[in-house]
Design an enzyme around this catalytic site. Sequence first.
Site, PDB file in Angstrom:
ATOM      1  N   ARG A  29       3.109  -1.277   8.577  1.00 27.84           N
ATOM      2  CA  ARG A  29       2.003  -1.458   7.628  1.00 27.84           C
ATOM      3  C   ARG A  29       0.659  -1.559   8.350  1.00 27.84           C
ATOM      4  NH1 ARG A  29       4.841  -5.660   3.375  1.00 27.84           N
ATOM      5  NH2 ARG A  29       5.919  -4.063   2.163  1.00 27.84           N
ATOM      6  N   GLU A  41      10.626   4.401   6.710  1.00 29.87           N
ATOM      7  CA  GLU A  41      11.426   4.511   5.479  1.00 29.87           C
ATOM      8  C   GLU A  41      12.818   5.070   5.763  1.00 29.87           C
ATOM      9  OE1 GLU A  41      10.995   3.209   2.708  1.00 29.87           O
ATOM     10  OE2 GLU A  41       8.889   2.675   2.787  1.00 29.87           O
ATOM     11  N   LEU A  84      21.771   2.803  14.843  1.00 30.43           N
ATOM     12  CA  LEU A  84      21.305   2.865  13.449  1.00 30.43           C
ATOM     13  C   LEU A  84      22.310   3.590  12.553  1.00 30.43           C
ATOM     14  CD1 LEU A  84      17.493   3.662  13.798  1.00 30.43           C
ATOM     15  CD2 LEU A  84      18.473   1.715  12.602  1.00 30.43           C
ATOM     16  N   TYR A 124      12.655   9.589  -3.142  1.00 27.46           N
ATOM     17  CA  TYR A 124      12.180   8.254  -2.750  1.00 27.46           C
ATOM     18  C   TYR A 124      11.243   8.333  -1.532  1.00 27.46           C
ATOM     19  CZ  TYR A 124      11.788   3.866  -0.482  1.00 27.46           C
ATOM     20  OH  TYR A 124      11.240   2.786   0.152  1.00 27.46           O
ATOM     21  N   ASP A 142      13.766   3.290  -5.091  1.00 27.28           N
ATOM     22  CA  ASP A 142      14.968   3.044  -4.281  1.00 27.28           C
ATOM     23  C   ASP A 142      15.810   1.979  -4.988  1.00 27.28           C
ATOM     24  OD1 ASP A 142      13.559   0.718  -3.925  1.00 27.28           O
ATOM     25  OD2 ASP A 142      13.767   0.662  -1.749  1.00 27.28           O
ATOM     26  N   CYS A 204      13.358 -16.323  -9.966  1.00 26.59           N
ATOM     27  CA  CYS A 204      12.468 -16.036 -11.100  1.00 26.59           C
ATOM     28  C   CYS A 204      11.305 -17.018 -11.182  1.00 26.59           C
ATOM     29  CB  CYS A 204      13.250 -16.064 -12.402  1.00 26.59           C
ATOM     30  SG  CYS A 204      14.605 -14.869 -12.410  1.00 26.59           S
ATOM     31  N   CYS A 207       8.327 -15.668  -9.545  1.00 26.48           N
ATOM     32  CA  CYS A 207       8.104 -14.234  -9.762  1.00 26.48           C
ATOM     33  C   CYS A 207       6.827 -14.022 -10.570  1.00 26.48           C
ATOM     34  CB  CYS A 207       9.295 -13.637 -10.499  1.00 26.48           C
ATOM     35  SG  CYS A 207       9.074 -11.892 -10.855  1.00 26.48           S
TER      36      CYS A 207
HETATM   37  S1  SF4 Z   1      11.840  -9.400 -12.049  1.00 28.03           S
HETATM   38 FE1  SF4 Z   1      11.262 -11.500 -11.629  1.00 28.03          FE
HETATM   39  S2  SF4 Z   1      11.709 -12.624 -13.482  1.00 28.03           S
HETATM   40 FE2  SF4 Z   1      12.761 -10.686 -13.619  1.00 28.03          FE
HETATM   41  S3  SF4 Z   1      14.835 -11.101 -12.857  1.00 28.03           S
HETATM   42 FE3  SF4 Z   1      13.603 -10.360 -11.149  1.00 28.03          FE
HETATM   43  S4  SF4 Z   1      12.814 -12.221 -10.183  1.00 28.03           S
HETATM   44 FE4  SF4 Z   1      13.525 -12.784 -12.221  1.00 28.03          FE
END
Ligand code: SF4
Length: 364
Positions: A29, A41, A84, A124, A142, A204, A207
């Site tokens: 990057r 990649e 690899l 991809y 991907d 989550c 997220c």
């Molecule tokens: S996108 Fe975010 S909120 Fe949805 S399942 Fe994946 S981690 Fe959970």
Amino acid sequence: MTEETKRLKEMVSPLLSWFAGNARKLPWRDDPTAYHVWVSEIMLQQTRVEAVKPFYARFIGTLPDVKALAGCPEDQLLKLWEGLGYYNRVRNMQKAAQIAVESYDGKMPTDYGTLLSLPGIGSYTAGAVASIAGGQAVPAVDGNVLRVISRICGSEADIAKQSVKRGMEETLLEVIPADAPGSFNQALMELGATVCLPNGAPECSRCPVLHLCMAGKNGSWDHIPVKAAKKPRRVEQRTVLVIRDSEHAAVRRRPKKGLLAGLYELPNTEGHLTQEQALKETASFGFSPIRIRPLEDAKHIFSHVEWQMKGYLVLVEEQEEAGGGILFVEPERTERDYPIPAAFAAYAKYLKIRLGQEKYKDKG
Ligand code: SF4
């Protein structure tokens, strides 16, 4: 506009803000040229990020541009890739580099369609290079992206199907922001790699798109994405012979086509041989066996086949040459000059050589 597309369009802004503050620092990057993105990649298709880093540094250090890759001798190229796996990928990379030298002024193209026409480059990789290095608004779908988007949309379509992948690419074409396609694609991959994890619960609660995500809200991440089981791998029994005298060890080159094409290997044969059969096999190469000792069993898993290996160490009388395409060389030369795939790693220690990543461990 479909519900799905609407939902995904809403995700763009929070996702980009999250990526701006959470992108991992990765070597490719730092200077995301088409060549750098492409090499990283292809390597990342088969290995985890942390494991790729030293391979990437060595590859780019030795072959800094398309021209160097195009002109690299095959054995050196395979050596750089040793450990690899999937050696056809690096062979295809060299073919693509040779085309770039002949037709694109020695530069890696950044146009999606042109990239797709090169050997070993699918939708991809073409999408990743064209969006990150070329700023083109094309998707890069991907496994990570398939998982994240399926969960956000609550889709139970089978992601192993090409038609599902293509459908997702088409949907994303409408969603990708024209002013930040590279960041958008990388943000999706990053979310999949660090938050919306594949095994166990996704994280989550941290997220950035939880408020938009169907699976995050109703817990269906436990069965999404849906992926039909692959056919089981074919199991092959093999016997590997470590044939040595006090100074030499036997290696041979594999056929030019098929599994591990053109690499070097320890002599091996189909089936599990008894000691007596192993001695006969050794003698068939022109060696005079003195002693034989069974070694531990080993297993190596390729994408479509699994080798279940039995091994023997056979000490033979000193001699200069052997038959049957066998090279009888000093073990150090094997480590230095002959790329031996990791499938033989369990038996390499009896040659006193190390394979792949192992051999660089104390050399910095
Ligand atoms: S996108 Fe975010 S909120 Fe949805 S399942 Fe994946 S981690 Fe959970």
